[in-house]
Every structure is written in C-alpha cells, then in structure tokens.
Design a protein around this motif. Structure first.
Motif, PDB file in Angstrom:
ATOM      1  N   VAL A  31      45.043  11.347 -36.952  1.00  0.00           N
ATOM      2  CA  VAL A  31      45.842  10.208 -36.299  1.00  0.00           C
ATOM      3  C   VAL A  31      45.104   9.939 -34.889  1.00  0.00           C
ATOM      4  O   VAL A  31      44.634  10.670 -34.154  1.00  0.00           O
ATOM      5  CB  VAL A  31      46.984  11.005 -35.890  1.00  0.00           C
ATOM      6  CG1 VAL A  31      47.892  10.204 -34.807  1.00  0.00           C
ATOM      7  CG2 VAL A  31      48.085  11.091 -36.914  1.00  0.00           C
ATOM      8  N   ARG A  32      45.008   8.544 -34.581  1.00  0.00           N
ATOM      9  CA  ARG A  32      44.023   8.126 -33.430  1.00  0.00           C
ATOM     10  C   ARG A  32      45.069   7.476 -32.518  1.00  0.00           C
ATOM     11  O   ARG A  32      46.351   7.284 -32.653  1.00  0.00           O
ATOM     12  CB  ARG A  32      42.975   7.016 -34.123  1.00  0.00           C
ATOM     13  CG  ARG A  32      42.095   7.418 -35.088  1.00  0.00           C
ATOM     14  CD  ARG A  32      41.246   6.823 -35.353  1.00  0.00           C
ATOM     15  NE  ARG A  32      40.433   6.731 -34.053  1.00  0.00           N
ATOM     16  CZ  ARG A  32      39.470   5.679 -33.694  1.00  0.00           C
ATOM     17  NH1 ARG A  32      39.116   4.942 -34.897  1.00  0.00           N
ATOM     18  NH2 ARG A  32      38.908   5.421 -32.715  1.00  0.00           N
ATOM     19  N   ALA A  33      44.657   7.359 -31.349  1.00  0.00           N
ATOM     20  CA  ALA A  33      45.268   6.774 -30.441  1.00  0.00           C
ATOM     21  C   ALA A  33      46.150   5.291 -30.695  1.00  0.00           C
ATOM     22  O   ALA A  33      47.371   5.293 -30.306  1.00  0.00           O
ATOM     23  CB  ALA A  33      44.359   6.391 -29.267  1.00  0.00           C
ATOM     24  N   LEU A  34      45.560   4.462 -31.484  1.00  0.00           N
ATOM     25  CA  LEU A  34      45.927   3.377 -32.034  1.00  0.00           C
ATOM     26  C   LEU A  34      47.263   3.730 -32.647  1.00  0.00           C
ATOM     27  O   LEU A  34      48.257   2.977 -32.594  1.00  0.00           O
ATOM     28  CB  LEU A  34      45.010   2.557 -32.810  1.00  0.00           C
ATOM     29  CG  LEU A  34      45.551   1.422 -33.335  1.00  0.00           C
ATOM     30  CD1 LEU A  34      45.712   0.379 -32.473  1.00  0.00           C
ATOM     31  CD2 LEU A  34      44.534   1.033 -34.537  1.00  0.00           C
ATOM     32  N   ASP A  35      47.233   4.714 -33.503  1.00  0.00           N
ATOM     33  CA  ASP A  35      48.306   5.024 -34.491  1.00  0.00           C
ATOM     34  C   ASP A  35      49.521   5.495 -33.668  1.00  0.00           C
ATOM     35  O   ASP A  35      50.789   5.112 -33.782  1.00  0.00           O
ATOM     36  CB  ASP A  35      47.854   6.235 -35.416  1.00  0.00           C
ATOM     37  CG  ASP A  35      46.635   5.725 -36.365  1.00  0.00           C
ATOM     38  OD1 ASP A  35      46.634   4.598 -36.756  1.00  0.00           O
ATOM     39  OD2 ASP A  35      45.997   6.540 -36.280  1.00  0.00           O
TER      40      ASP A  35
END
Ligand SMILES: Cc1ncc(COP(=O)(O)O)c(C=O)c1O
Length: 488
Positions: free
Chosen positions: A395-399
C-alpha cells in the motif's frame, strides 16, 4: 470510470422546445442579424440543450456536490494550507463600494480603497518585520518572482553582475527553483541534515561571491523551524548575498516570529494560506511581497503613498522593476484579508498560529504508532509522515490518499517534499474542532489496519466517490472538458 450510476448530463436532459426562460418580444425587429454578422459564422443548426430552469439548477447543483471544498469537510493539504474562509470576509468584500469600484476611477473618488490597501500593506509589513509591502502579485509564485526580480535589480544597481547562483534547500517547494531559473539564475541545492533543516556545513561550502541569494522557507516544508536561521543569515550576508523568505508557512508563526527579524531582506505572504482568502485553481489570489528599506526603490509601481490623510498612487519610480499585475493586484482578495486581520486583532492572530501548531502536533502524535514521521520530534503547523511501513504490505501513499476520500476527507498532499519516501504531508490548520481531528485520525488508523488485513480495499479506493482513479497526468496534459453525444 463512474463508480456510482452516472447522472444524465444537461444535453441528455434536452427535449425539443423545452425552455428555461421567456425572452421579451424584441423591440428592434427591423434589425436583421444577417446584416450584423458575417455569413460564414451564421448557423441554423445550433445543438444547444433545450431544458427547463429546474433542469439547469439541478444539473449545476449536482455537479457542485461532486466537488470537495473547505465548506464540505476537512482539507488537510500540507503546504497548501486550506483554511476556512470566514463568511464575514465575503460580506465585507461584497459591500457595494468595494464590489462596484473601477480601477480607472480618479484617486479623489476612491480614497477609501486606497486607504484600505495602504493599511493592509502597513499591517503586513509589521507582521513580517519588513519596511514596505507591495500588494500587486496575484499568488505566492508571482510574489517569489517579484521578490527575486528585486534582488536581481539590486545586484545590478550596485554593479555586481557576477552573482549567478541562488541557493535553495532540497526540501523547497518547486516554485522556488522555478522562480530563480526564470530570473536567469543557476540553482545550487543545499541538502537537509538528519534533523530535516538546512545543513549549515554544506551551506558553507556553497557560498561565495557568485551567490545572489538564498531562498528559504521558514518553517520549512517538513513543518520544522530552521533554528540556525541567524547563523545562515550571517553566512549569506557575509558573502554579499541576500535572504529571500518563502513566507508560505506564516500560519505557524503569525504574531510569534517575524522573517524580518531573522535576517530576511525580502519575503512573500500567501494571503490565501495565512489570511484565509479563497484558495483555488491558482487564483485569483494575492501574494504580497515585503522588503527591507534598501530594496524599496525596486518595488513594483505604482506605490500607494499617504500625505496628511490623502492617498495617492506614485508612478514616478525610476528604479522599479515595473508592474507585475494589471492595476493594483486582486483588490477584492485584499479586502477579505484585511477583514480577517482586523476581525481577529493581534491576539486573535497569535491564537491562530498557536492553534495551528497545537492541532498539527496532536494529529502527528496520535498517528505515531501507525505511521513513520522521519523528521523532528515535534512539528510546527504541519508534519510529513511516511507510508513506508504500509508499503511493506503493497500500500502506497497514493492508495492511502485515495482511501481517505471514502471516509469523507480530502487527501493530504503526497510525494512532497521529495526527501521523504512515500510522503504524506498533513496540515490540519487551526479552524478544525477536536471531534473533526479525531475522526480524521481514526480514519487514518483504520486505513493502516486495512493495509495489513485487506490491502486491496485500499489499493482500489476510492469506492464511494463519483469518479474512481483517474490517469491524473493524462487529465492534466490532455484536458477534455467537451461533451460528446453517447455513441459518438
Ligand atoms: C512553500 C510554498 N511556497 C510557494 C508556494 C506557491 O504559492 P502559490 O500557490 O500562492 O503560488 C506554495 C504553494 O503551495 C508553497 O507551499
């Protein structure tokens, strides 16, 4: 991609001969429009929607409801400071004398408006510790350009043309290097130290007679106060260069500390960030610029001057860098900012920065068990968390930014500043209640749990918004705002 059922667009609501207005019968019937317009631009077939008034009202209200705004919910966009726009500002800006004023009116007929601008510039100079302020620039970025052009004009005036370099920290906002480059300077990047502030040992290596200025944001974009600012100022002035302050983060120090006292020679204010004027779509806003006495001759003309209670616009400024905006800037934004400042008063402004800092630290500290915050043990008005722990689960910052929309909040700023991996830059501002802050924190903690237990729900978010994930680069570069009939 529409997640929910798409509402019909205004063209699809059209029905032959349906009307929203009753036009009065023309009393100029003898004029034939064919005589007025060239034949090649006349058309018989104009595909305009034929709709009733209620169709039009509902269409636009529904469109507005798809949008998120500061009046709909928390907007914790770090660095952008989306603070509530008090309605008293709007009421004052709409007073007929302000709303209907014309920029070409003779000075005699608009003394009140000139006094208002003069008063605002004096107050801003006091708040920033500067000697004079121009209100012309339309945004922070234009303020930067104005300030750096004055710095260039100063070096040229004193005959020092060898200064080609502007020093900018690696945590800076992108407009800083863009501005310096636009003014014809080369950029030298000074790294941050392990505390997230300017590495003064590295700075020492960069300075010399080729340096024109340093552009510094204080507090910086990590939400940290540059506590070695006086040493930095001595170093920069010691080599004959000037200090430019990006004052975008004044919300944190309002009434507490002044860039002018830290050694800065020029600074810009972002009225939308610090003084609650509307902030949207890049303007029309205001980015006033303050200067120290020795830079006054270079201010954009005209300059408003006061003699015995009479205000006049002085265009006779031979060393001025010239105009940076038509007329005197965005007047109605200036009205709102002054309304905000006067309605709060000095103690109110101090309370603004105290509460902004308190709120940011509260959110930061409550998130620490779930999110990394790589720099600083406490913060000023904002802080930069990292989603690197969540990244281990894919899970990334964008998600996370997309998922928070499902919880009813605007996403924080992401991937800036560049020196923080998977950056989530959060600025809750001073106007939010404890309940709202708690709801936002709970949502972020819940998203962290989802990242571990059900990462797909985060990776495919948002699920509740009217549009899902867009190709944002494509949307920005090839903007398509035209309606196309179904089946075309
Ligand atoms: C630190 C900083 N500097 C400069 C700017 C540019 O200001 P503006 O958006 O008013 O052009 C911003 C805007 O977000 C900022 O955060």
């Amino acid at each position: 991609m529409f997640v929910n059922k798409p509402e019909p667009l205004i063209f699809e609501l059209s029905a032959p001969d349906r009307k929203g207005v009753l036009l009065p019968i023309s009393d100029v019937s003898e004029i034939d429009t064919n005589d007025l317009l060239p034949e090649d631009i006349l058309r018989n077939d104009l595909p305009l929607p034929e709709v009733s008034e209620v169709d039009v009202v509902r269409h636009f209200v529904q469109l507005s409801q798809k949008n998120f705004s500061i009046d709909t919910g928390l907007y914790p966009l770090g660095s952008c400071t989306m603070k509530y726009n008090p309605k008293i500002n709007e009421r004052i800006a709409r007073l007929p004398g302000f709303e209907a004023i014309h920029p070409l009116q003779p000075e005699d007929t608009c003394q009140g408006a000139l006094e208002l601008m003069y008063t605002l510039s004096v107050i801003l100079a006091e708040i920033g510790g500067m000697d004079a302020v121009t209100l012309q620039p339309a945004a922070g970025a234009l303020g930067e350009l104005t300030g750096m052009l004055m710095i260039r004009a100063y070096h040229e005036r004193v005959g020092d043309r060898s200064r080609q370099m502007v020093i900018i920290p690696d945590s800076a906002h992108g407009t800083n290097p863009a501005t310096a480059a636009r003014c014809g300077y080369q950029i030298s990047r000074v790294p941050s130290n392990e505390r997230g502030t300017v590495d003064t040992a590295k700075l020492k290596e960069l300075i010399g007679p080729h340096v024109a200025a340093i552009m510094l944001t204080n507090p910086n974009t990590l939400g940290l106060f540059e506590d070695e600012i006086l040493e930095i100022s001595d170093m920069i002035h010691g080599c004959g260069a000037l200090m430019y302050c990006d004052g975008a983060n004044m919300n944190a120090i309002l009434g507490k500390a002044r860039p002018g006292d830290m050694g800065f020679d020029v600074m810009h204010f972002n009225l939308h960030k610090t003084f609650s004027t509307p902030h949207g779509g890049g303007g029309p806003g205001a980015g006033p610029v303050g200067v120290k006495e020795f830079l006054k001759p270079f201010l954009p003309a005209p300059v408003i001057e006061e003699t015995d209670g009479y205000y006049k616009l002085n265009y006779d400024k031979p060393q001025s860098i010239g105009r940076v905006h038509s007329f005197y800037g965005n007047f109605n934004i200036l009205v709102r900012a002054l309304a905000y400042i006067l309605s709060l008063g000095p103690d109110g402004l101090k309370a603004v920065s105290e509460t902004a800092v308190l709120n940011a630290n509260y959110v930061r500290n409550r998130l620490l068990n779930a999110y990394d915050v790589p720099y600083g043990s406490q913060c000023m008005h904002e802080f930069v968390a990292s989603a690197r722990r969540q990244k281990a689960h894919g899970v990334r910052a964008l998600d996370i930014a997309k998922r928070i929309i499902d919880y009813g909040f605007h996403p924080p700023t992401i991937y800036f500043p560049l020196i923080v991996e998977e950056a989530l830059m959060i600025e809750p501002v001073e106007t939010e209640s404890l309940e709202t802050l708690n709801a936002f924190i709970d949502a972020l903690l819940q998203i962290d749990k989802e990242s571990i237990g059900d990462p797909d729900i985060v990776k495919n978010a948002p699920h509740e918004a009217s549009v899902g994930r867009l190709d944002e680069a494509l949307a920005a570069r090839r903007l398509d705002v035209r309606w196309t009939p179904p089946g075309d």
